[in-house]
Design a protein around this motif. Structure first.
Motif, PDB file in Angstrom:
ATOM      1  N   GLU A  41       0.826  -1.211   0.000  1.00  0.00           N
ATOM      2  CA  GLU A  41       0.000   0.000   0.000  1.00  0.00           C
ATOM      3  C   GLU A  41       0.862   1.265   0.000  1.00  0.00           C
ATOM      4  OE1 GLU A  41      -2.649  -0.698   3.303  1.00  0.00           O
ATOM      5  OE2 GLU A  41      -4.213  -1.372   1.932  1.00  0.00           O
ATOM      6  N   ARG A  42       1.985   1.256   0.728  1.00  0.00           N
ATOM      7  CA  ARG A  42       2.893   2.402   0.708  1.00  0.00           C
ATOM      8  C   ARG A  42       3.486   2.596  -0.686  1.00  0.00           C
ATOM      9  NH1 ARG A  42       4.841   0.719   5.756  1.00  0.00           N
ATOM     10  NH2 ARG A  42       6.625  -0.274   4.751  1.00  0.00           N
ATOM     11  N   ALA A  43       3.887   1.508  -1.298  1.00  0.00           N
ATOM     12  CA  ALA A  43       4.466   1.595  -2.646  1.00  0.00           C
ATOM     13  C   ALA A  43       3.429   2.081  -3.652  1.00  0.00           C
ATOM     14  CB  ALA A  43       5.020   0.235  -3.069  1.00  0.00           C
ATOM     15  N   LEU A  44       2.198   1.632  -3.505  1.00  0.00           N
ATOM     16  CA  LEU A  44       1.143   2.080  -4.420  1.00  0.00           C
ATOM     17  C   LEU A  44       0.840   3.566  -4.215  1.00  0.00           C
ATOM     18  CD1 LEU A  44      -1.284  -0.955  -4.269  1.00  0.00           C
ATOM     19  CD2 LEU A  44       0.040  -0.200  -6.248  1.00  0.00           C
ATOM     20  N   GLY A  45       0.989   4.051  -2.993  1.00  0.00           N
ATOM     21  CA  GLY A  45       0.764   5.464  -2.724  1.00  0.00           C
ATOM     22  C   GLY A  45       1.785   6.359  -3.394  1.00  0.00           C
ATOM     23  N   SER A  46       2.992   5.846  -3.594  1.00  0.00           N
ATOM     24  CA  SER A  46       4.027   6.656  -4.239  1.00  0.00           C
ATOM     25  C   SER A  46       4.116   6.414  -5.743  1.00  0.00           C
ATOM     26  CB  SER A  46       5.386   6.386  -3.589  1.00  0.00           C
ATOM     27  OG  SER A  46       5.769   5.044  -3.819  1.00  0.00           O
ATOM     28  N   CYS A  47       3.272   5.557  -6.265  1.00  0.00           N
ATOM     29  CA  CYS A  47       3.268   5.255  -7.698  1.00  0.00           C
ATOM     30  C   CYS A  47       2.664   6.422  -8.478  1.00  0.00           C
ATOM     31  CB  CYS A  47       2.458   3.985  -7.937  1.00  0.00           C
ATOM     32  SG  CYS A  47       2.461   3.420  -9.639  1.00  0.00           S
ATOM     33  N   ARG A  48       3.289   6.776  -9.595  1.00  0.00           N
ATOM     34  CA  ARG A  48       2.773   7.891 -10.401  1.00  0.00           C
ATOM     35  C   ARG A  48       1.430   7.576 -11.035  1.00  0.00           C
ATOM     36  NH1 ARG A  48       7.722   9.451 -14.212  1.00  0.00           N
ATOM     37  NH2 ARG A  48       6.857   7.593 -15.126  1.00  0.00           N
ATOM     38  N   ASN A  49       1.217   6.326 -11.428  1.00  0.00           N
ATOM     39  CA  ASN A  49      -0.042   5.926 -12.054  1.00  0.00           C
ATOM     40  C   ASN A  49      -0.989   5.426 -10.970  1.00  0.00           C
ATOM     41  OD1 ASN A  49      -2.125   4.855 -13.522  1.00  0.00           O
ATOM     42  ND2 ASN A  49      -0.832   3.853 -15.031  1.00  0.00           N
ATOM     43  N   GLN A  50      -1.912   6.248 -10.548  1.00  0.00           N
ATOM     44  CA  GLN A  50      -2.820   5.908  -9.456  1.00  0.00           C
ATOM     45  C   GLN A  50      -3.913   4.918  -9.857  1.00  0.00           C
ATOM     46  OE1 GLN A  50      -2.546   6.681  -6.126  1.00  0.00           O
ATOM     47  NE2 GLN A  50      -0.518   7.245  -6.855  1.00  0.00           N
ATOM     48  N   SER A  51      -4.009   4.575 -11.144  1.00  0.00           N
ATOM     49  CA  SER A  51      -5.016   3.593 -11.556  1.00  0.00           C
ATOM     50  C   SER A  51      -4.581   2.169 -11.208  1.00  0.00           C
ATOM     51  CB  SER A  51      -5.311   3.702 -13.051  1.00  0.00           C
ATOM     52  OG  SER A  51      -4.156   3.378 -13.799  1.00  0.00           O
ATOM     53  N   HIS A  52      -3.309   1.969 -10.860  1.00  0.00           N
ATOM     54  CA  HIS A  52      -2.851   0.637 -10.474  1.00  0.00           C
ATOM     55  C   HIS A  52      -3.413   0.207  -9.129  1.00  0.00           C
ATOM     56  CE1 HIS A  52       0.887   1.157 -13.183  1.00  0.00           C
ATOM     57  NE2 HIS A  52      -0.080   0.563 -13.836  1.00  0.00           N
ATOM     58  N   ARG A  53      -3.552   1.140  -8.213  1.00  0.00           N
ATOM     59  CA  ARG A  53      -3.965   0.801  -6.849  1.00  0.00           C
ATOM     60  C   ARG A  53      -5.304   0.060  -6.791  1.00  0.00           C
ATOM     61  NH1 ARG A  53      -6.467   1.714  -2.223  1.00  0.00           N
ATOM     62  NH2 ARG A  53      -5.259   1.697  -0.300  1.00  0.00           N
ATOM     63  N   PRO A  54      -6.374   0.572  -7.430  1.00  0.00           N
ATOM     64  CA  PRO A  54      -7.654  -0.155  -7.327  1.00  0.00           C
ATOM     65  C   PRO A  54      -7.599  -1.556  -7.941  1.00  0.00           C
ATOM     66  CG  PRO A  54      -7.967   1.972  -8.413  1.00  0.00           C
ATOM     67  CD  PRO A  54      -6.526   1.827  -8.128  1.00  0.00           C
ATOM     68  N   VAL A  55      -6.843  -1.714  -9.009  1.00  0.00           N
ATOM     69  CA  VAL A  55      -6.750  -3.027  -9.655  1.00  0.00           C
ATOM     70  C   VAL A  55      -6.016  -4.011  -8.743  1.00  0.00           C
ATOM     71  CG1 VAL A  55      -5.830  -4.287 -11.633  1.00  0.00           C
ATOM     72  CG2 VAL A  55      -6.842  -2.032 -11.963  1.00  0.00           C
ATOM     73  N   ILE A  56      -4.921  -3.573  -8.159  1.00  0.00           N
ATOM     74  CA  ILE A  56      -4.148  -4.445  -7.282  1.00  0.00           C
ATOM     75  C   ILE A  56      -4.934  -4.777  -6.017  1.00  0.00           C
ATOM     76  CG2 ILE A  56      -2.081  -4.565  -5.838  1.00  0.00           C
ATOM     77  CD1 ILE A  56      -0.648  -3.066  -8.136  1.00  0.00           C
ATOM     78  N   MET A  57      -5.610  -3.812  -5.444  1.00  0.00           N
ATOM     79  CA  MET A  57      -6.405  -4.076  -4.247  1.00  0.00           C
ATOM     80  C   MET A  57      -7.579  -5.013  -4.571  1.00  0.00           C
ATOM     81  SD  MET A  57      -4.555  -2.673  -2.077  1.00  0.00           S
ATOM     82  CE  MET A  57      -5.532  -3.029  -0.641  1.00  0.00           C
ATOM     83  N   PHE A  58      -8.169  -4.844  -5.750  1.00  0.00           N
ATOM     84  CA  PHE A  58      -9.239  -5.742  -6.195  1.00  0.00           C
ATOM     85  C   PHE A  58      -8.705  -7.172  -6.313  1.00  0.00           C
ATOM     86  CE2 PHE A  58     -11.546  -7.832  -9.699  1.00  0.00           C
ATOM     87  CZ  PHE A  58     -12.840  -7.788  -9.195  1.00  0.00           C
ATOM     88  N   ALA A  59      -7.511  -7.327  -6.880  1.00  0.00           N
ATOM     89  CA  ALA A  59      -6.913  -8.656  -7.028  1.00  0.00           C
ATOM     90  C   ALA A  59      -6.680  -9.294  -5.668  1.00  0.00           C
ATOM     91  CB  ALA A  59      -5.600  -8.546  -7.799  1.00  0.00           C
ATOM     92  N   ILE A  60      -6.213  -8.518  -4.709  1.00  0.00           N
ATOM     93  CA  ILE A  60      -5.959  -9.062  -3.378  1.00  0.00           C
ATOM     94  C   ILE A  60      -7.267  -9.435  -2.688  1.00  0.00           C
ATOM     95  CG2 ILE A  60      -5.138  -8.461  -1.067  1.00  0.00           C
ATOM     96  CD1 ILE A  60      -2.941  -6.821  -2.502  1.00  0.00           C
ATOM     97  N   GLU A  61      -8.260  -8.574  -2.767  1.00  0.00           N
ATOM     98  CA  GLU A  61      -9.534  -8.825  -2.079  1.00  0.00           C
ATOM     99  C   GLU A  61     -10.289 -10.018  -2.658  1.00  0.00           C
ATOM    100  OE1 GLU A  61     -10.828  -7.389   0.618  1.00  0.00           O
ATOM    101  OE2 GLU A  61      -9.076  -6.113   0.856  1.00  0.00           O
ATOM    102  N   THR A  62     -10.189 -10.223  -3.980  1.00  0.00           N
ATOM    103  CA  THR A  62     -10.949 -11.295  -4.621  1.00  0.00           C
ATOM    104  C   THR A  62     -10.135 -12.556  -4.852  1.00  0.00           C
ATOM    105  OG1 THR A  62     -10.387 -10.500  -6.832  1.00  0.00           O
ATOM    106  CG2 THR A  62     -12.422  -9.650  -5.840  1.00  0.00           C
ATOM    107  N   ALA A  63      -8.810 -12.471  -4.659  1.00  0.00           N
ATOM    108  CA  ALA A  63      -7.892 -13.585  -4.941  1.00  0.00           C
ATOM    109  C   ALA A  63      -7.928 -13.982  -6.407  1.00  0.00           C
ATOM    110  CB  ALA A  63      -8.189 -14.781  -4.040  1.00  0.00           C
ATOM    111  N   MET A  64      -8.261 -13.036  -7.256  1.00  0.00           N
ATOM    112  CA  MET A  64      -8.265 -13.319  -8.688  1.00  0.00           C
ATOM    113  C   MET A  64      -6.863 -13.157  -9.256  1.00  0.00           C
ATOM    114  SD  MET A  64     -11.685 -11.404 -10.006  1.00  0.00           S
ATOM    115  CE  MET A  64     -12.467 -12.472 -11.152  1.00  0.00           C
ATOM    116  N   ARG A  65      -6.597 -13.896 -10.301  1.00  0.00           N
ATOM    117  CA  ARG A  65      -5.321 -13.811 -10.991  1.00  0.00           C
ATOM    118  C   ARG A  65      -5.415 -12.777 -12.109  1.00  0.00           C
ATOM    119  NH1 ARG A  65      -3.841 -20.220 -11.373  1.00  0.00           N
ATOM    120  NH2 ARG A  65      -3.850 -20.577  -9.146  1.00  0.00           N
ATOM    121  N   ARG A  66      -4.250 -12.401 -12.596  1.00  0.00           N
ATOM    122  CA  ARG A  66      -4.176 -11.367 -13.628  1.00  0.00           C
ATOM    123  C   ARG A  66      -5.074 -11.695 -14.826  1.00  0.00           C
ATOM    124  NH1 ARG A  66       1.665 -10.577 -15.245  1.00  0.00           N
ATOM    125  NH2 ARG A  66       1.374 -12.783 -15.545  1.00  0.00           N
TER     126      ARG A  66
END
Length: 68
Positions: free
Chosen positions: A33-58
């Motif tokens: 979450e800290r690394a995602l906060g410093s990422c320039r592309n903020q659209s990555h955060r919701p996708v990564i958090m969605f993957a973690i919450e749902t346990a879905m693969r790429r």
């Protein structure tokens, strides 16, 4: 005449060779979450958090998005 045994009992499920059982621990999630906060592309955060919450693969997430 009724069946003497349930024929479904003879069915064997196939083995899944790509099964995973690793979980993200609390320390890893906080660092991510800290690394995602410093990422320039903020659209990555919701996708990564969605993957973690749902346990879905790429591939499953991409298939949902319709980009396949």
């Amino acid at each position: 005449m009724g069946l003497l045994e349930n024929p479904v009992l003879r069915v064997r499920l196939p083995r899944l060779h790509n099964a995973r059982d690793r979980r993200v621990n609390k320390g890893e999630l906080e660092r991510l979450e800290r690394a995602l906060g410093s990422c320039r592309n903020q659209s990555h955060r919701p996708v990564i958090m969605f993957a973690i919450e749902t346990a879905m693969r790429r591939g499953e997430i991409i298939a949902l998005s319709g980009f396949t």
